[in-house]
Motif scaffolding. Structure first.
Motif, PDB file in Angstrom:
ATOM      1  N   GLN A  30      27.434   5.436  -1.857  1.00 18.49           N
ATOM      2  CA  GLN A  30      26.856   6.632  -2.454  1.00 18.49           C
ATOM      3  C   GLN A  30      27.202   7.838  -1.601  1.00 18.49           C
ATOM      4  N   ASP A  48      15.967   3.977   2.701  1.00 18.78           N
ATOM      5  CA  ASP A  48      15.461   3.506   1.413  1.00 18.78           C
ATOM      6  C   ASP A  48      15.773   4.538   0.346  1.00 18.78           C
ATOM      7  N   SER A  49      15.833   4.089  -0.886  1.00 19.08           N
ATOM      8  CA  SER A  49      15.994   4.995  -2.013  1.00 19.08           C
ATOM      9  C   SER A  49      14.851   6.007  -1.994  1.00 19.08           C
ATOM     10  N   GLY A  50      15.174   7.278  -2.099  1.00 22.54           N
ATOM     11  CA  GLY A  50      14.163   8.328  -2.093  1.00 22.54           C
ATOM     12  C   GLY A  50      13.844   8.886  -0.716  1.00 22.54           C
ATOM     13  N   GLN A  51      14.401   8.282   0.332  1.00 23.34           N
ATOM     14  CA  GLN A  51      14.154   8.762   1.696  1.00 23.34           C
ATOM     15  C   GLN A  51      14.984  10.013   1.957  1.00 23.34           C
ATOM     16  N   ALA A  58      18.283  10.146  -0.315  1.00 26.46           N
ATOM     17  CA  ALA A  58      19.212   9.085  -0.705  1.00 26.46           C
ATOM     18  C   ALA A  58      18.817   8.591  -2.094  1.00 26.46           C
ATOM     19  N   GLU A  59      19.805   8.254  -2.901  1.00 29.57           N
ATOM     20  CA  GLU A  59      19.537   7.749  -4.246  1.00 29.57           C
ATOM     21  C   GLU A  59      19.540   6.233  -4.289  1.00 29.57           C
ATOM     22  N   GLN A  60      19.939   5.594  -3.180  1.00 31.26           N
ATOM     23  CA  GLN A  60      19.957   4.135  -3.141  1.00 31.26           C
ATOM     24  C   GLN A  60      19.614   3.673  -1.730  1.00 31.26           C
ATOM     25  N   THR A  61      19.170   2.441  -1.630  1.00 34.56           N
ATOM     26  CA  THR A  61      18.906   1.829  -0.336  1.00 34.56           C
ATOM     27  C   THR A  61      20.233   1.419   0.285  1.00 34.56           C
TER      28      THR A  61
END
Length: 70
Positions: free
Chosen positions: A2, A24-27, A43-46
């Motif tokens: 990503q 993590d996703s959303g971090q 971030a959009e993905q882990t």
């Protein structure tokens, strides 16, 4: 993989992760400052931060790649 991209033009106010760190996703990855507002970019993905493309104080335009996450 990503590419975390800037959602608007601004200065990189704070980098909240480091290369090699798991996220993590959303971090939040970085916080931009634009027009005296703080804009978190998440971030959009882990995954793991493979590369940071900016440093604190850098100016970015909308769509610029800030980080690579794998």
């Amino acid at each position: 993989m990503q590419e975390v991209k800037a959602s608007m033009a601004g200065s990189v106010w704070k980098i909240t992760v480091s290369e090699g760190e798991s996220v993590d996703s959303g971090q939040d990855v970085v916080i931009l400052e634009s027009m005296k507002m703080e804009i978190p970019i998440a971030a959009e993905q882990t995954g793991t931060v493979k590369e940071l493309k900016v440093a604190e104080g850098d100016f970015v335009n909308e769509g610029d790649v800030i980080a690579i996450i794998e």
